[in-house]
Design a protein around this motif. Sequence first.
Motif, short mmCIF file in Angstrom:
data_model
loop_
_atom_site.label_atom_id
_atom_site.label_comp_id
_atom_site.label_asym_id
_atom_site.label_seq_id
_atom_site.Cartn_x
_atom_site.Cartn_y
_atom_site.Cartn_z
N ARG A 1 48.12 36.17 38.24
CA ARG A 1 47.13 37.20 38.50
C ARG A 1 45.74 36.63 38.28
O ARG A 1 45.48 36.01 37.26
N ARG A 2 44.88 36.80 39.24
CA ARG A 2 43.50 36.30 39.11
C ARG A 2 42.71 37.27 38.27
O ARG A 2 42.73 38.48 38.50
N ILE A 3 41.99 36.73 37.29
CA ILE A 3 41.19 37.57 36.40
C ILE A 3 39.72 37.30 36.68
O ILE A 3 39.26 36.15 36.63
N GLU A 4 39.01 38.34 36.96
CA GLU A 4 37.58 38.25 37.27
C GLU A 4 36.80 38.13 35.98
O GLU A 4 37.06 38.83 35.00
N ILE A 5 35.82 37.23 35.97
CA ILE A 5 34.96 37.04 34.81
C ILE A 5 33.71 37.89 35.02
O ILE A 5 33.03 37.77 36.05
N THR A 6 33.41 38.73 34.07
CA THR A 6 32.24 39.58 34.18
C THR A 6 31.12 39.03 33.31
O THR A 6 31.36 38.23 32.40
N SER A 7 29.96 39.44 33.60
CA SER A 7 28.79 39.00 32.86
C SER A 7 28.86 39.54 31.43
O SER A 7 29.26 40.68 31.20
#
Length: 149
Positions: free
Chosen positions: A141-147
């Motif tokens: 699962r791709r995990i998005e990196i947030t600011s």
Amino acid sequence: MRDPLAEFDDLFNRMGSLLETTFGTSPTAPGMPWTPAATGMAWSPLADFSETDDAYLIEVDLPGVKREDIDIEMTDRELVISGEIKERERTGTMRRAMRRTGRFEYRTMLPGEISTEEIDATLRDGVLTVKVPKAETTKPRRIEITSGE
């Protein structure tokens, strides 16, 4: 997380194929060719086992074998492909027999959780392809990196 037993199973299958390729036609007694069929043993066909993000793919070489002569079973995470290649009736004198006949069996342990309801098998040009989908929980699962601000 990889199952270490699956790696041993893969190593065992590769060693068996190497030994069979190297010694599979060596004589056990002078003038007596050894074949698995002559001893009642099943031989293992050549196969490729690969993995994609969503499935395991097993491609098994079974030239000349009919679809109805192949059995595929899945138990927990073990895949078993078996069947029999019957010797053809021939006329004349056989000078050399190099093609395998008799019972065959290919076994492998799949390293992760699978979705058994969606297994697909096709036989085309002498190659049996079995696609075993991974369970949703084992797919990457791709995990998005947030600011962080």
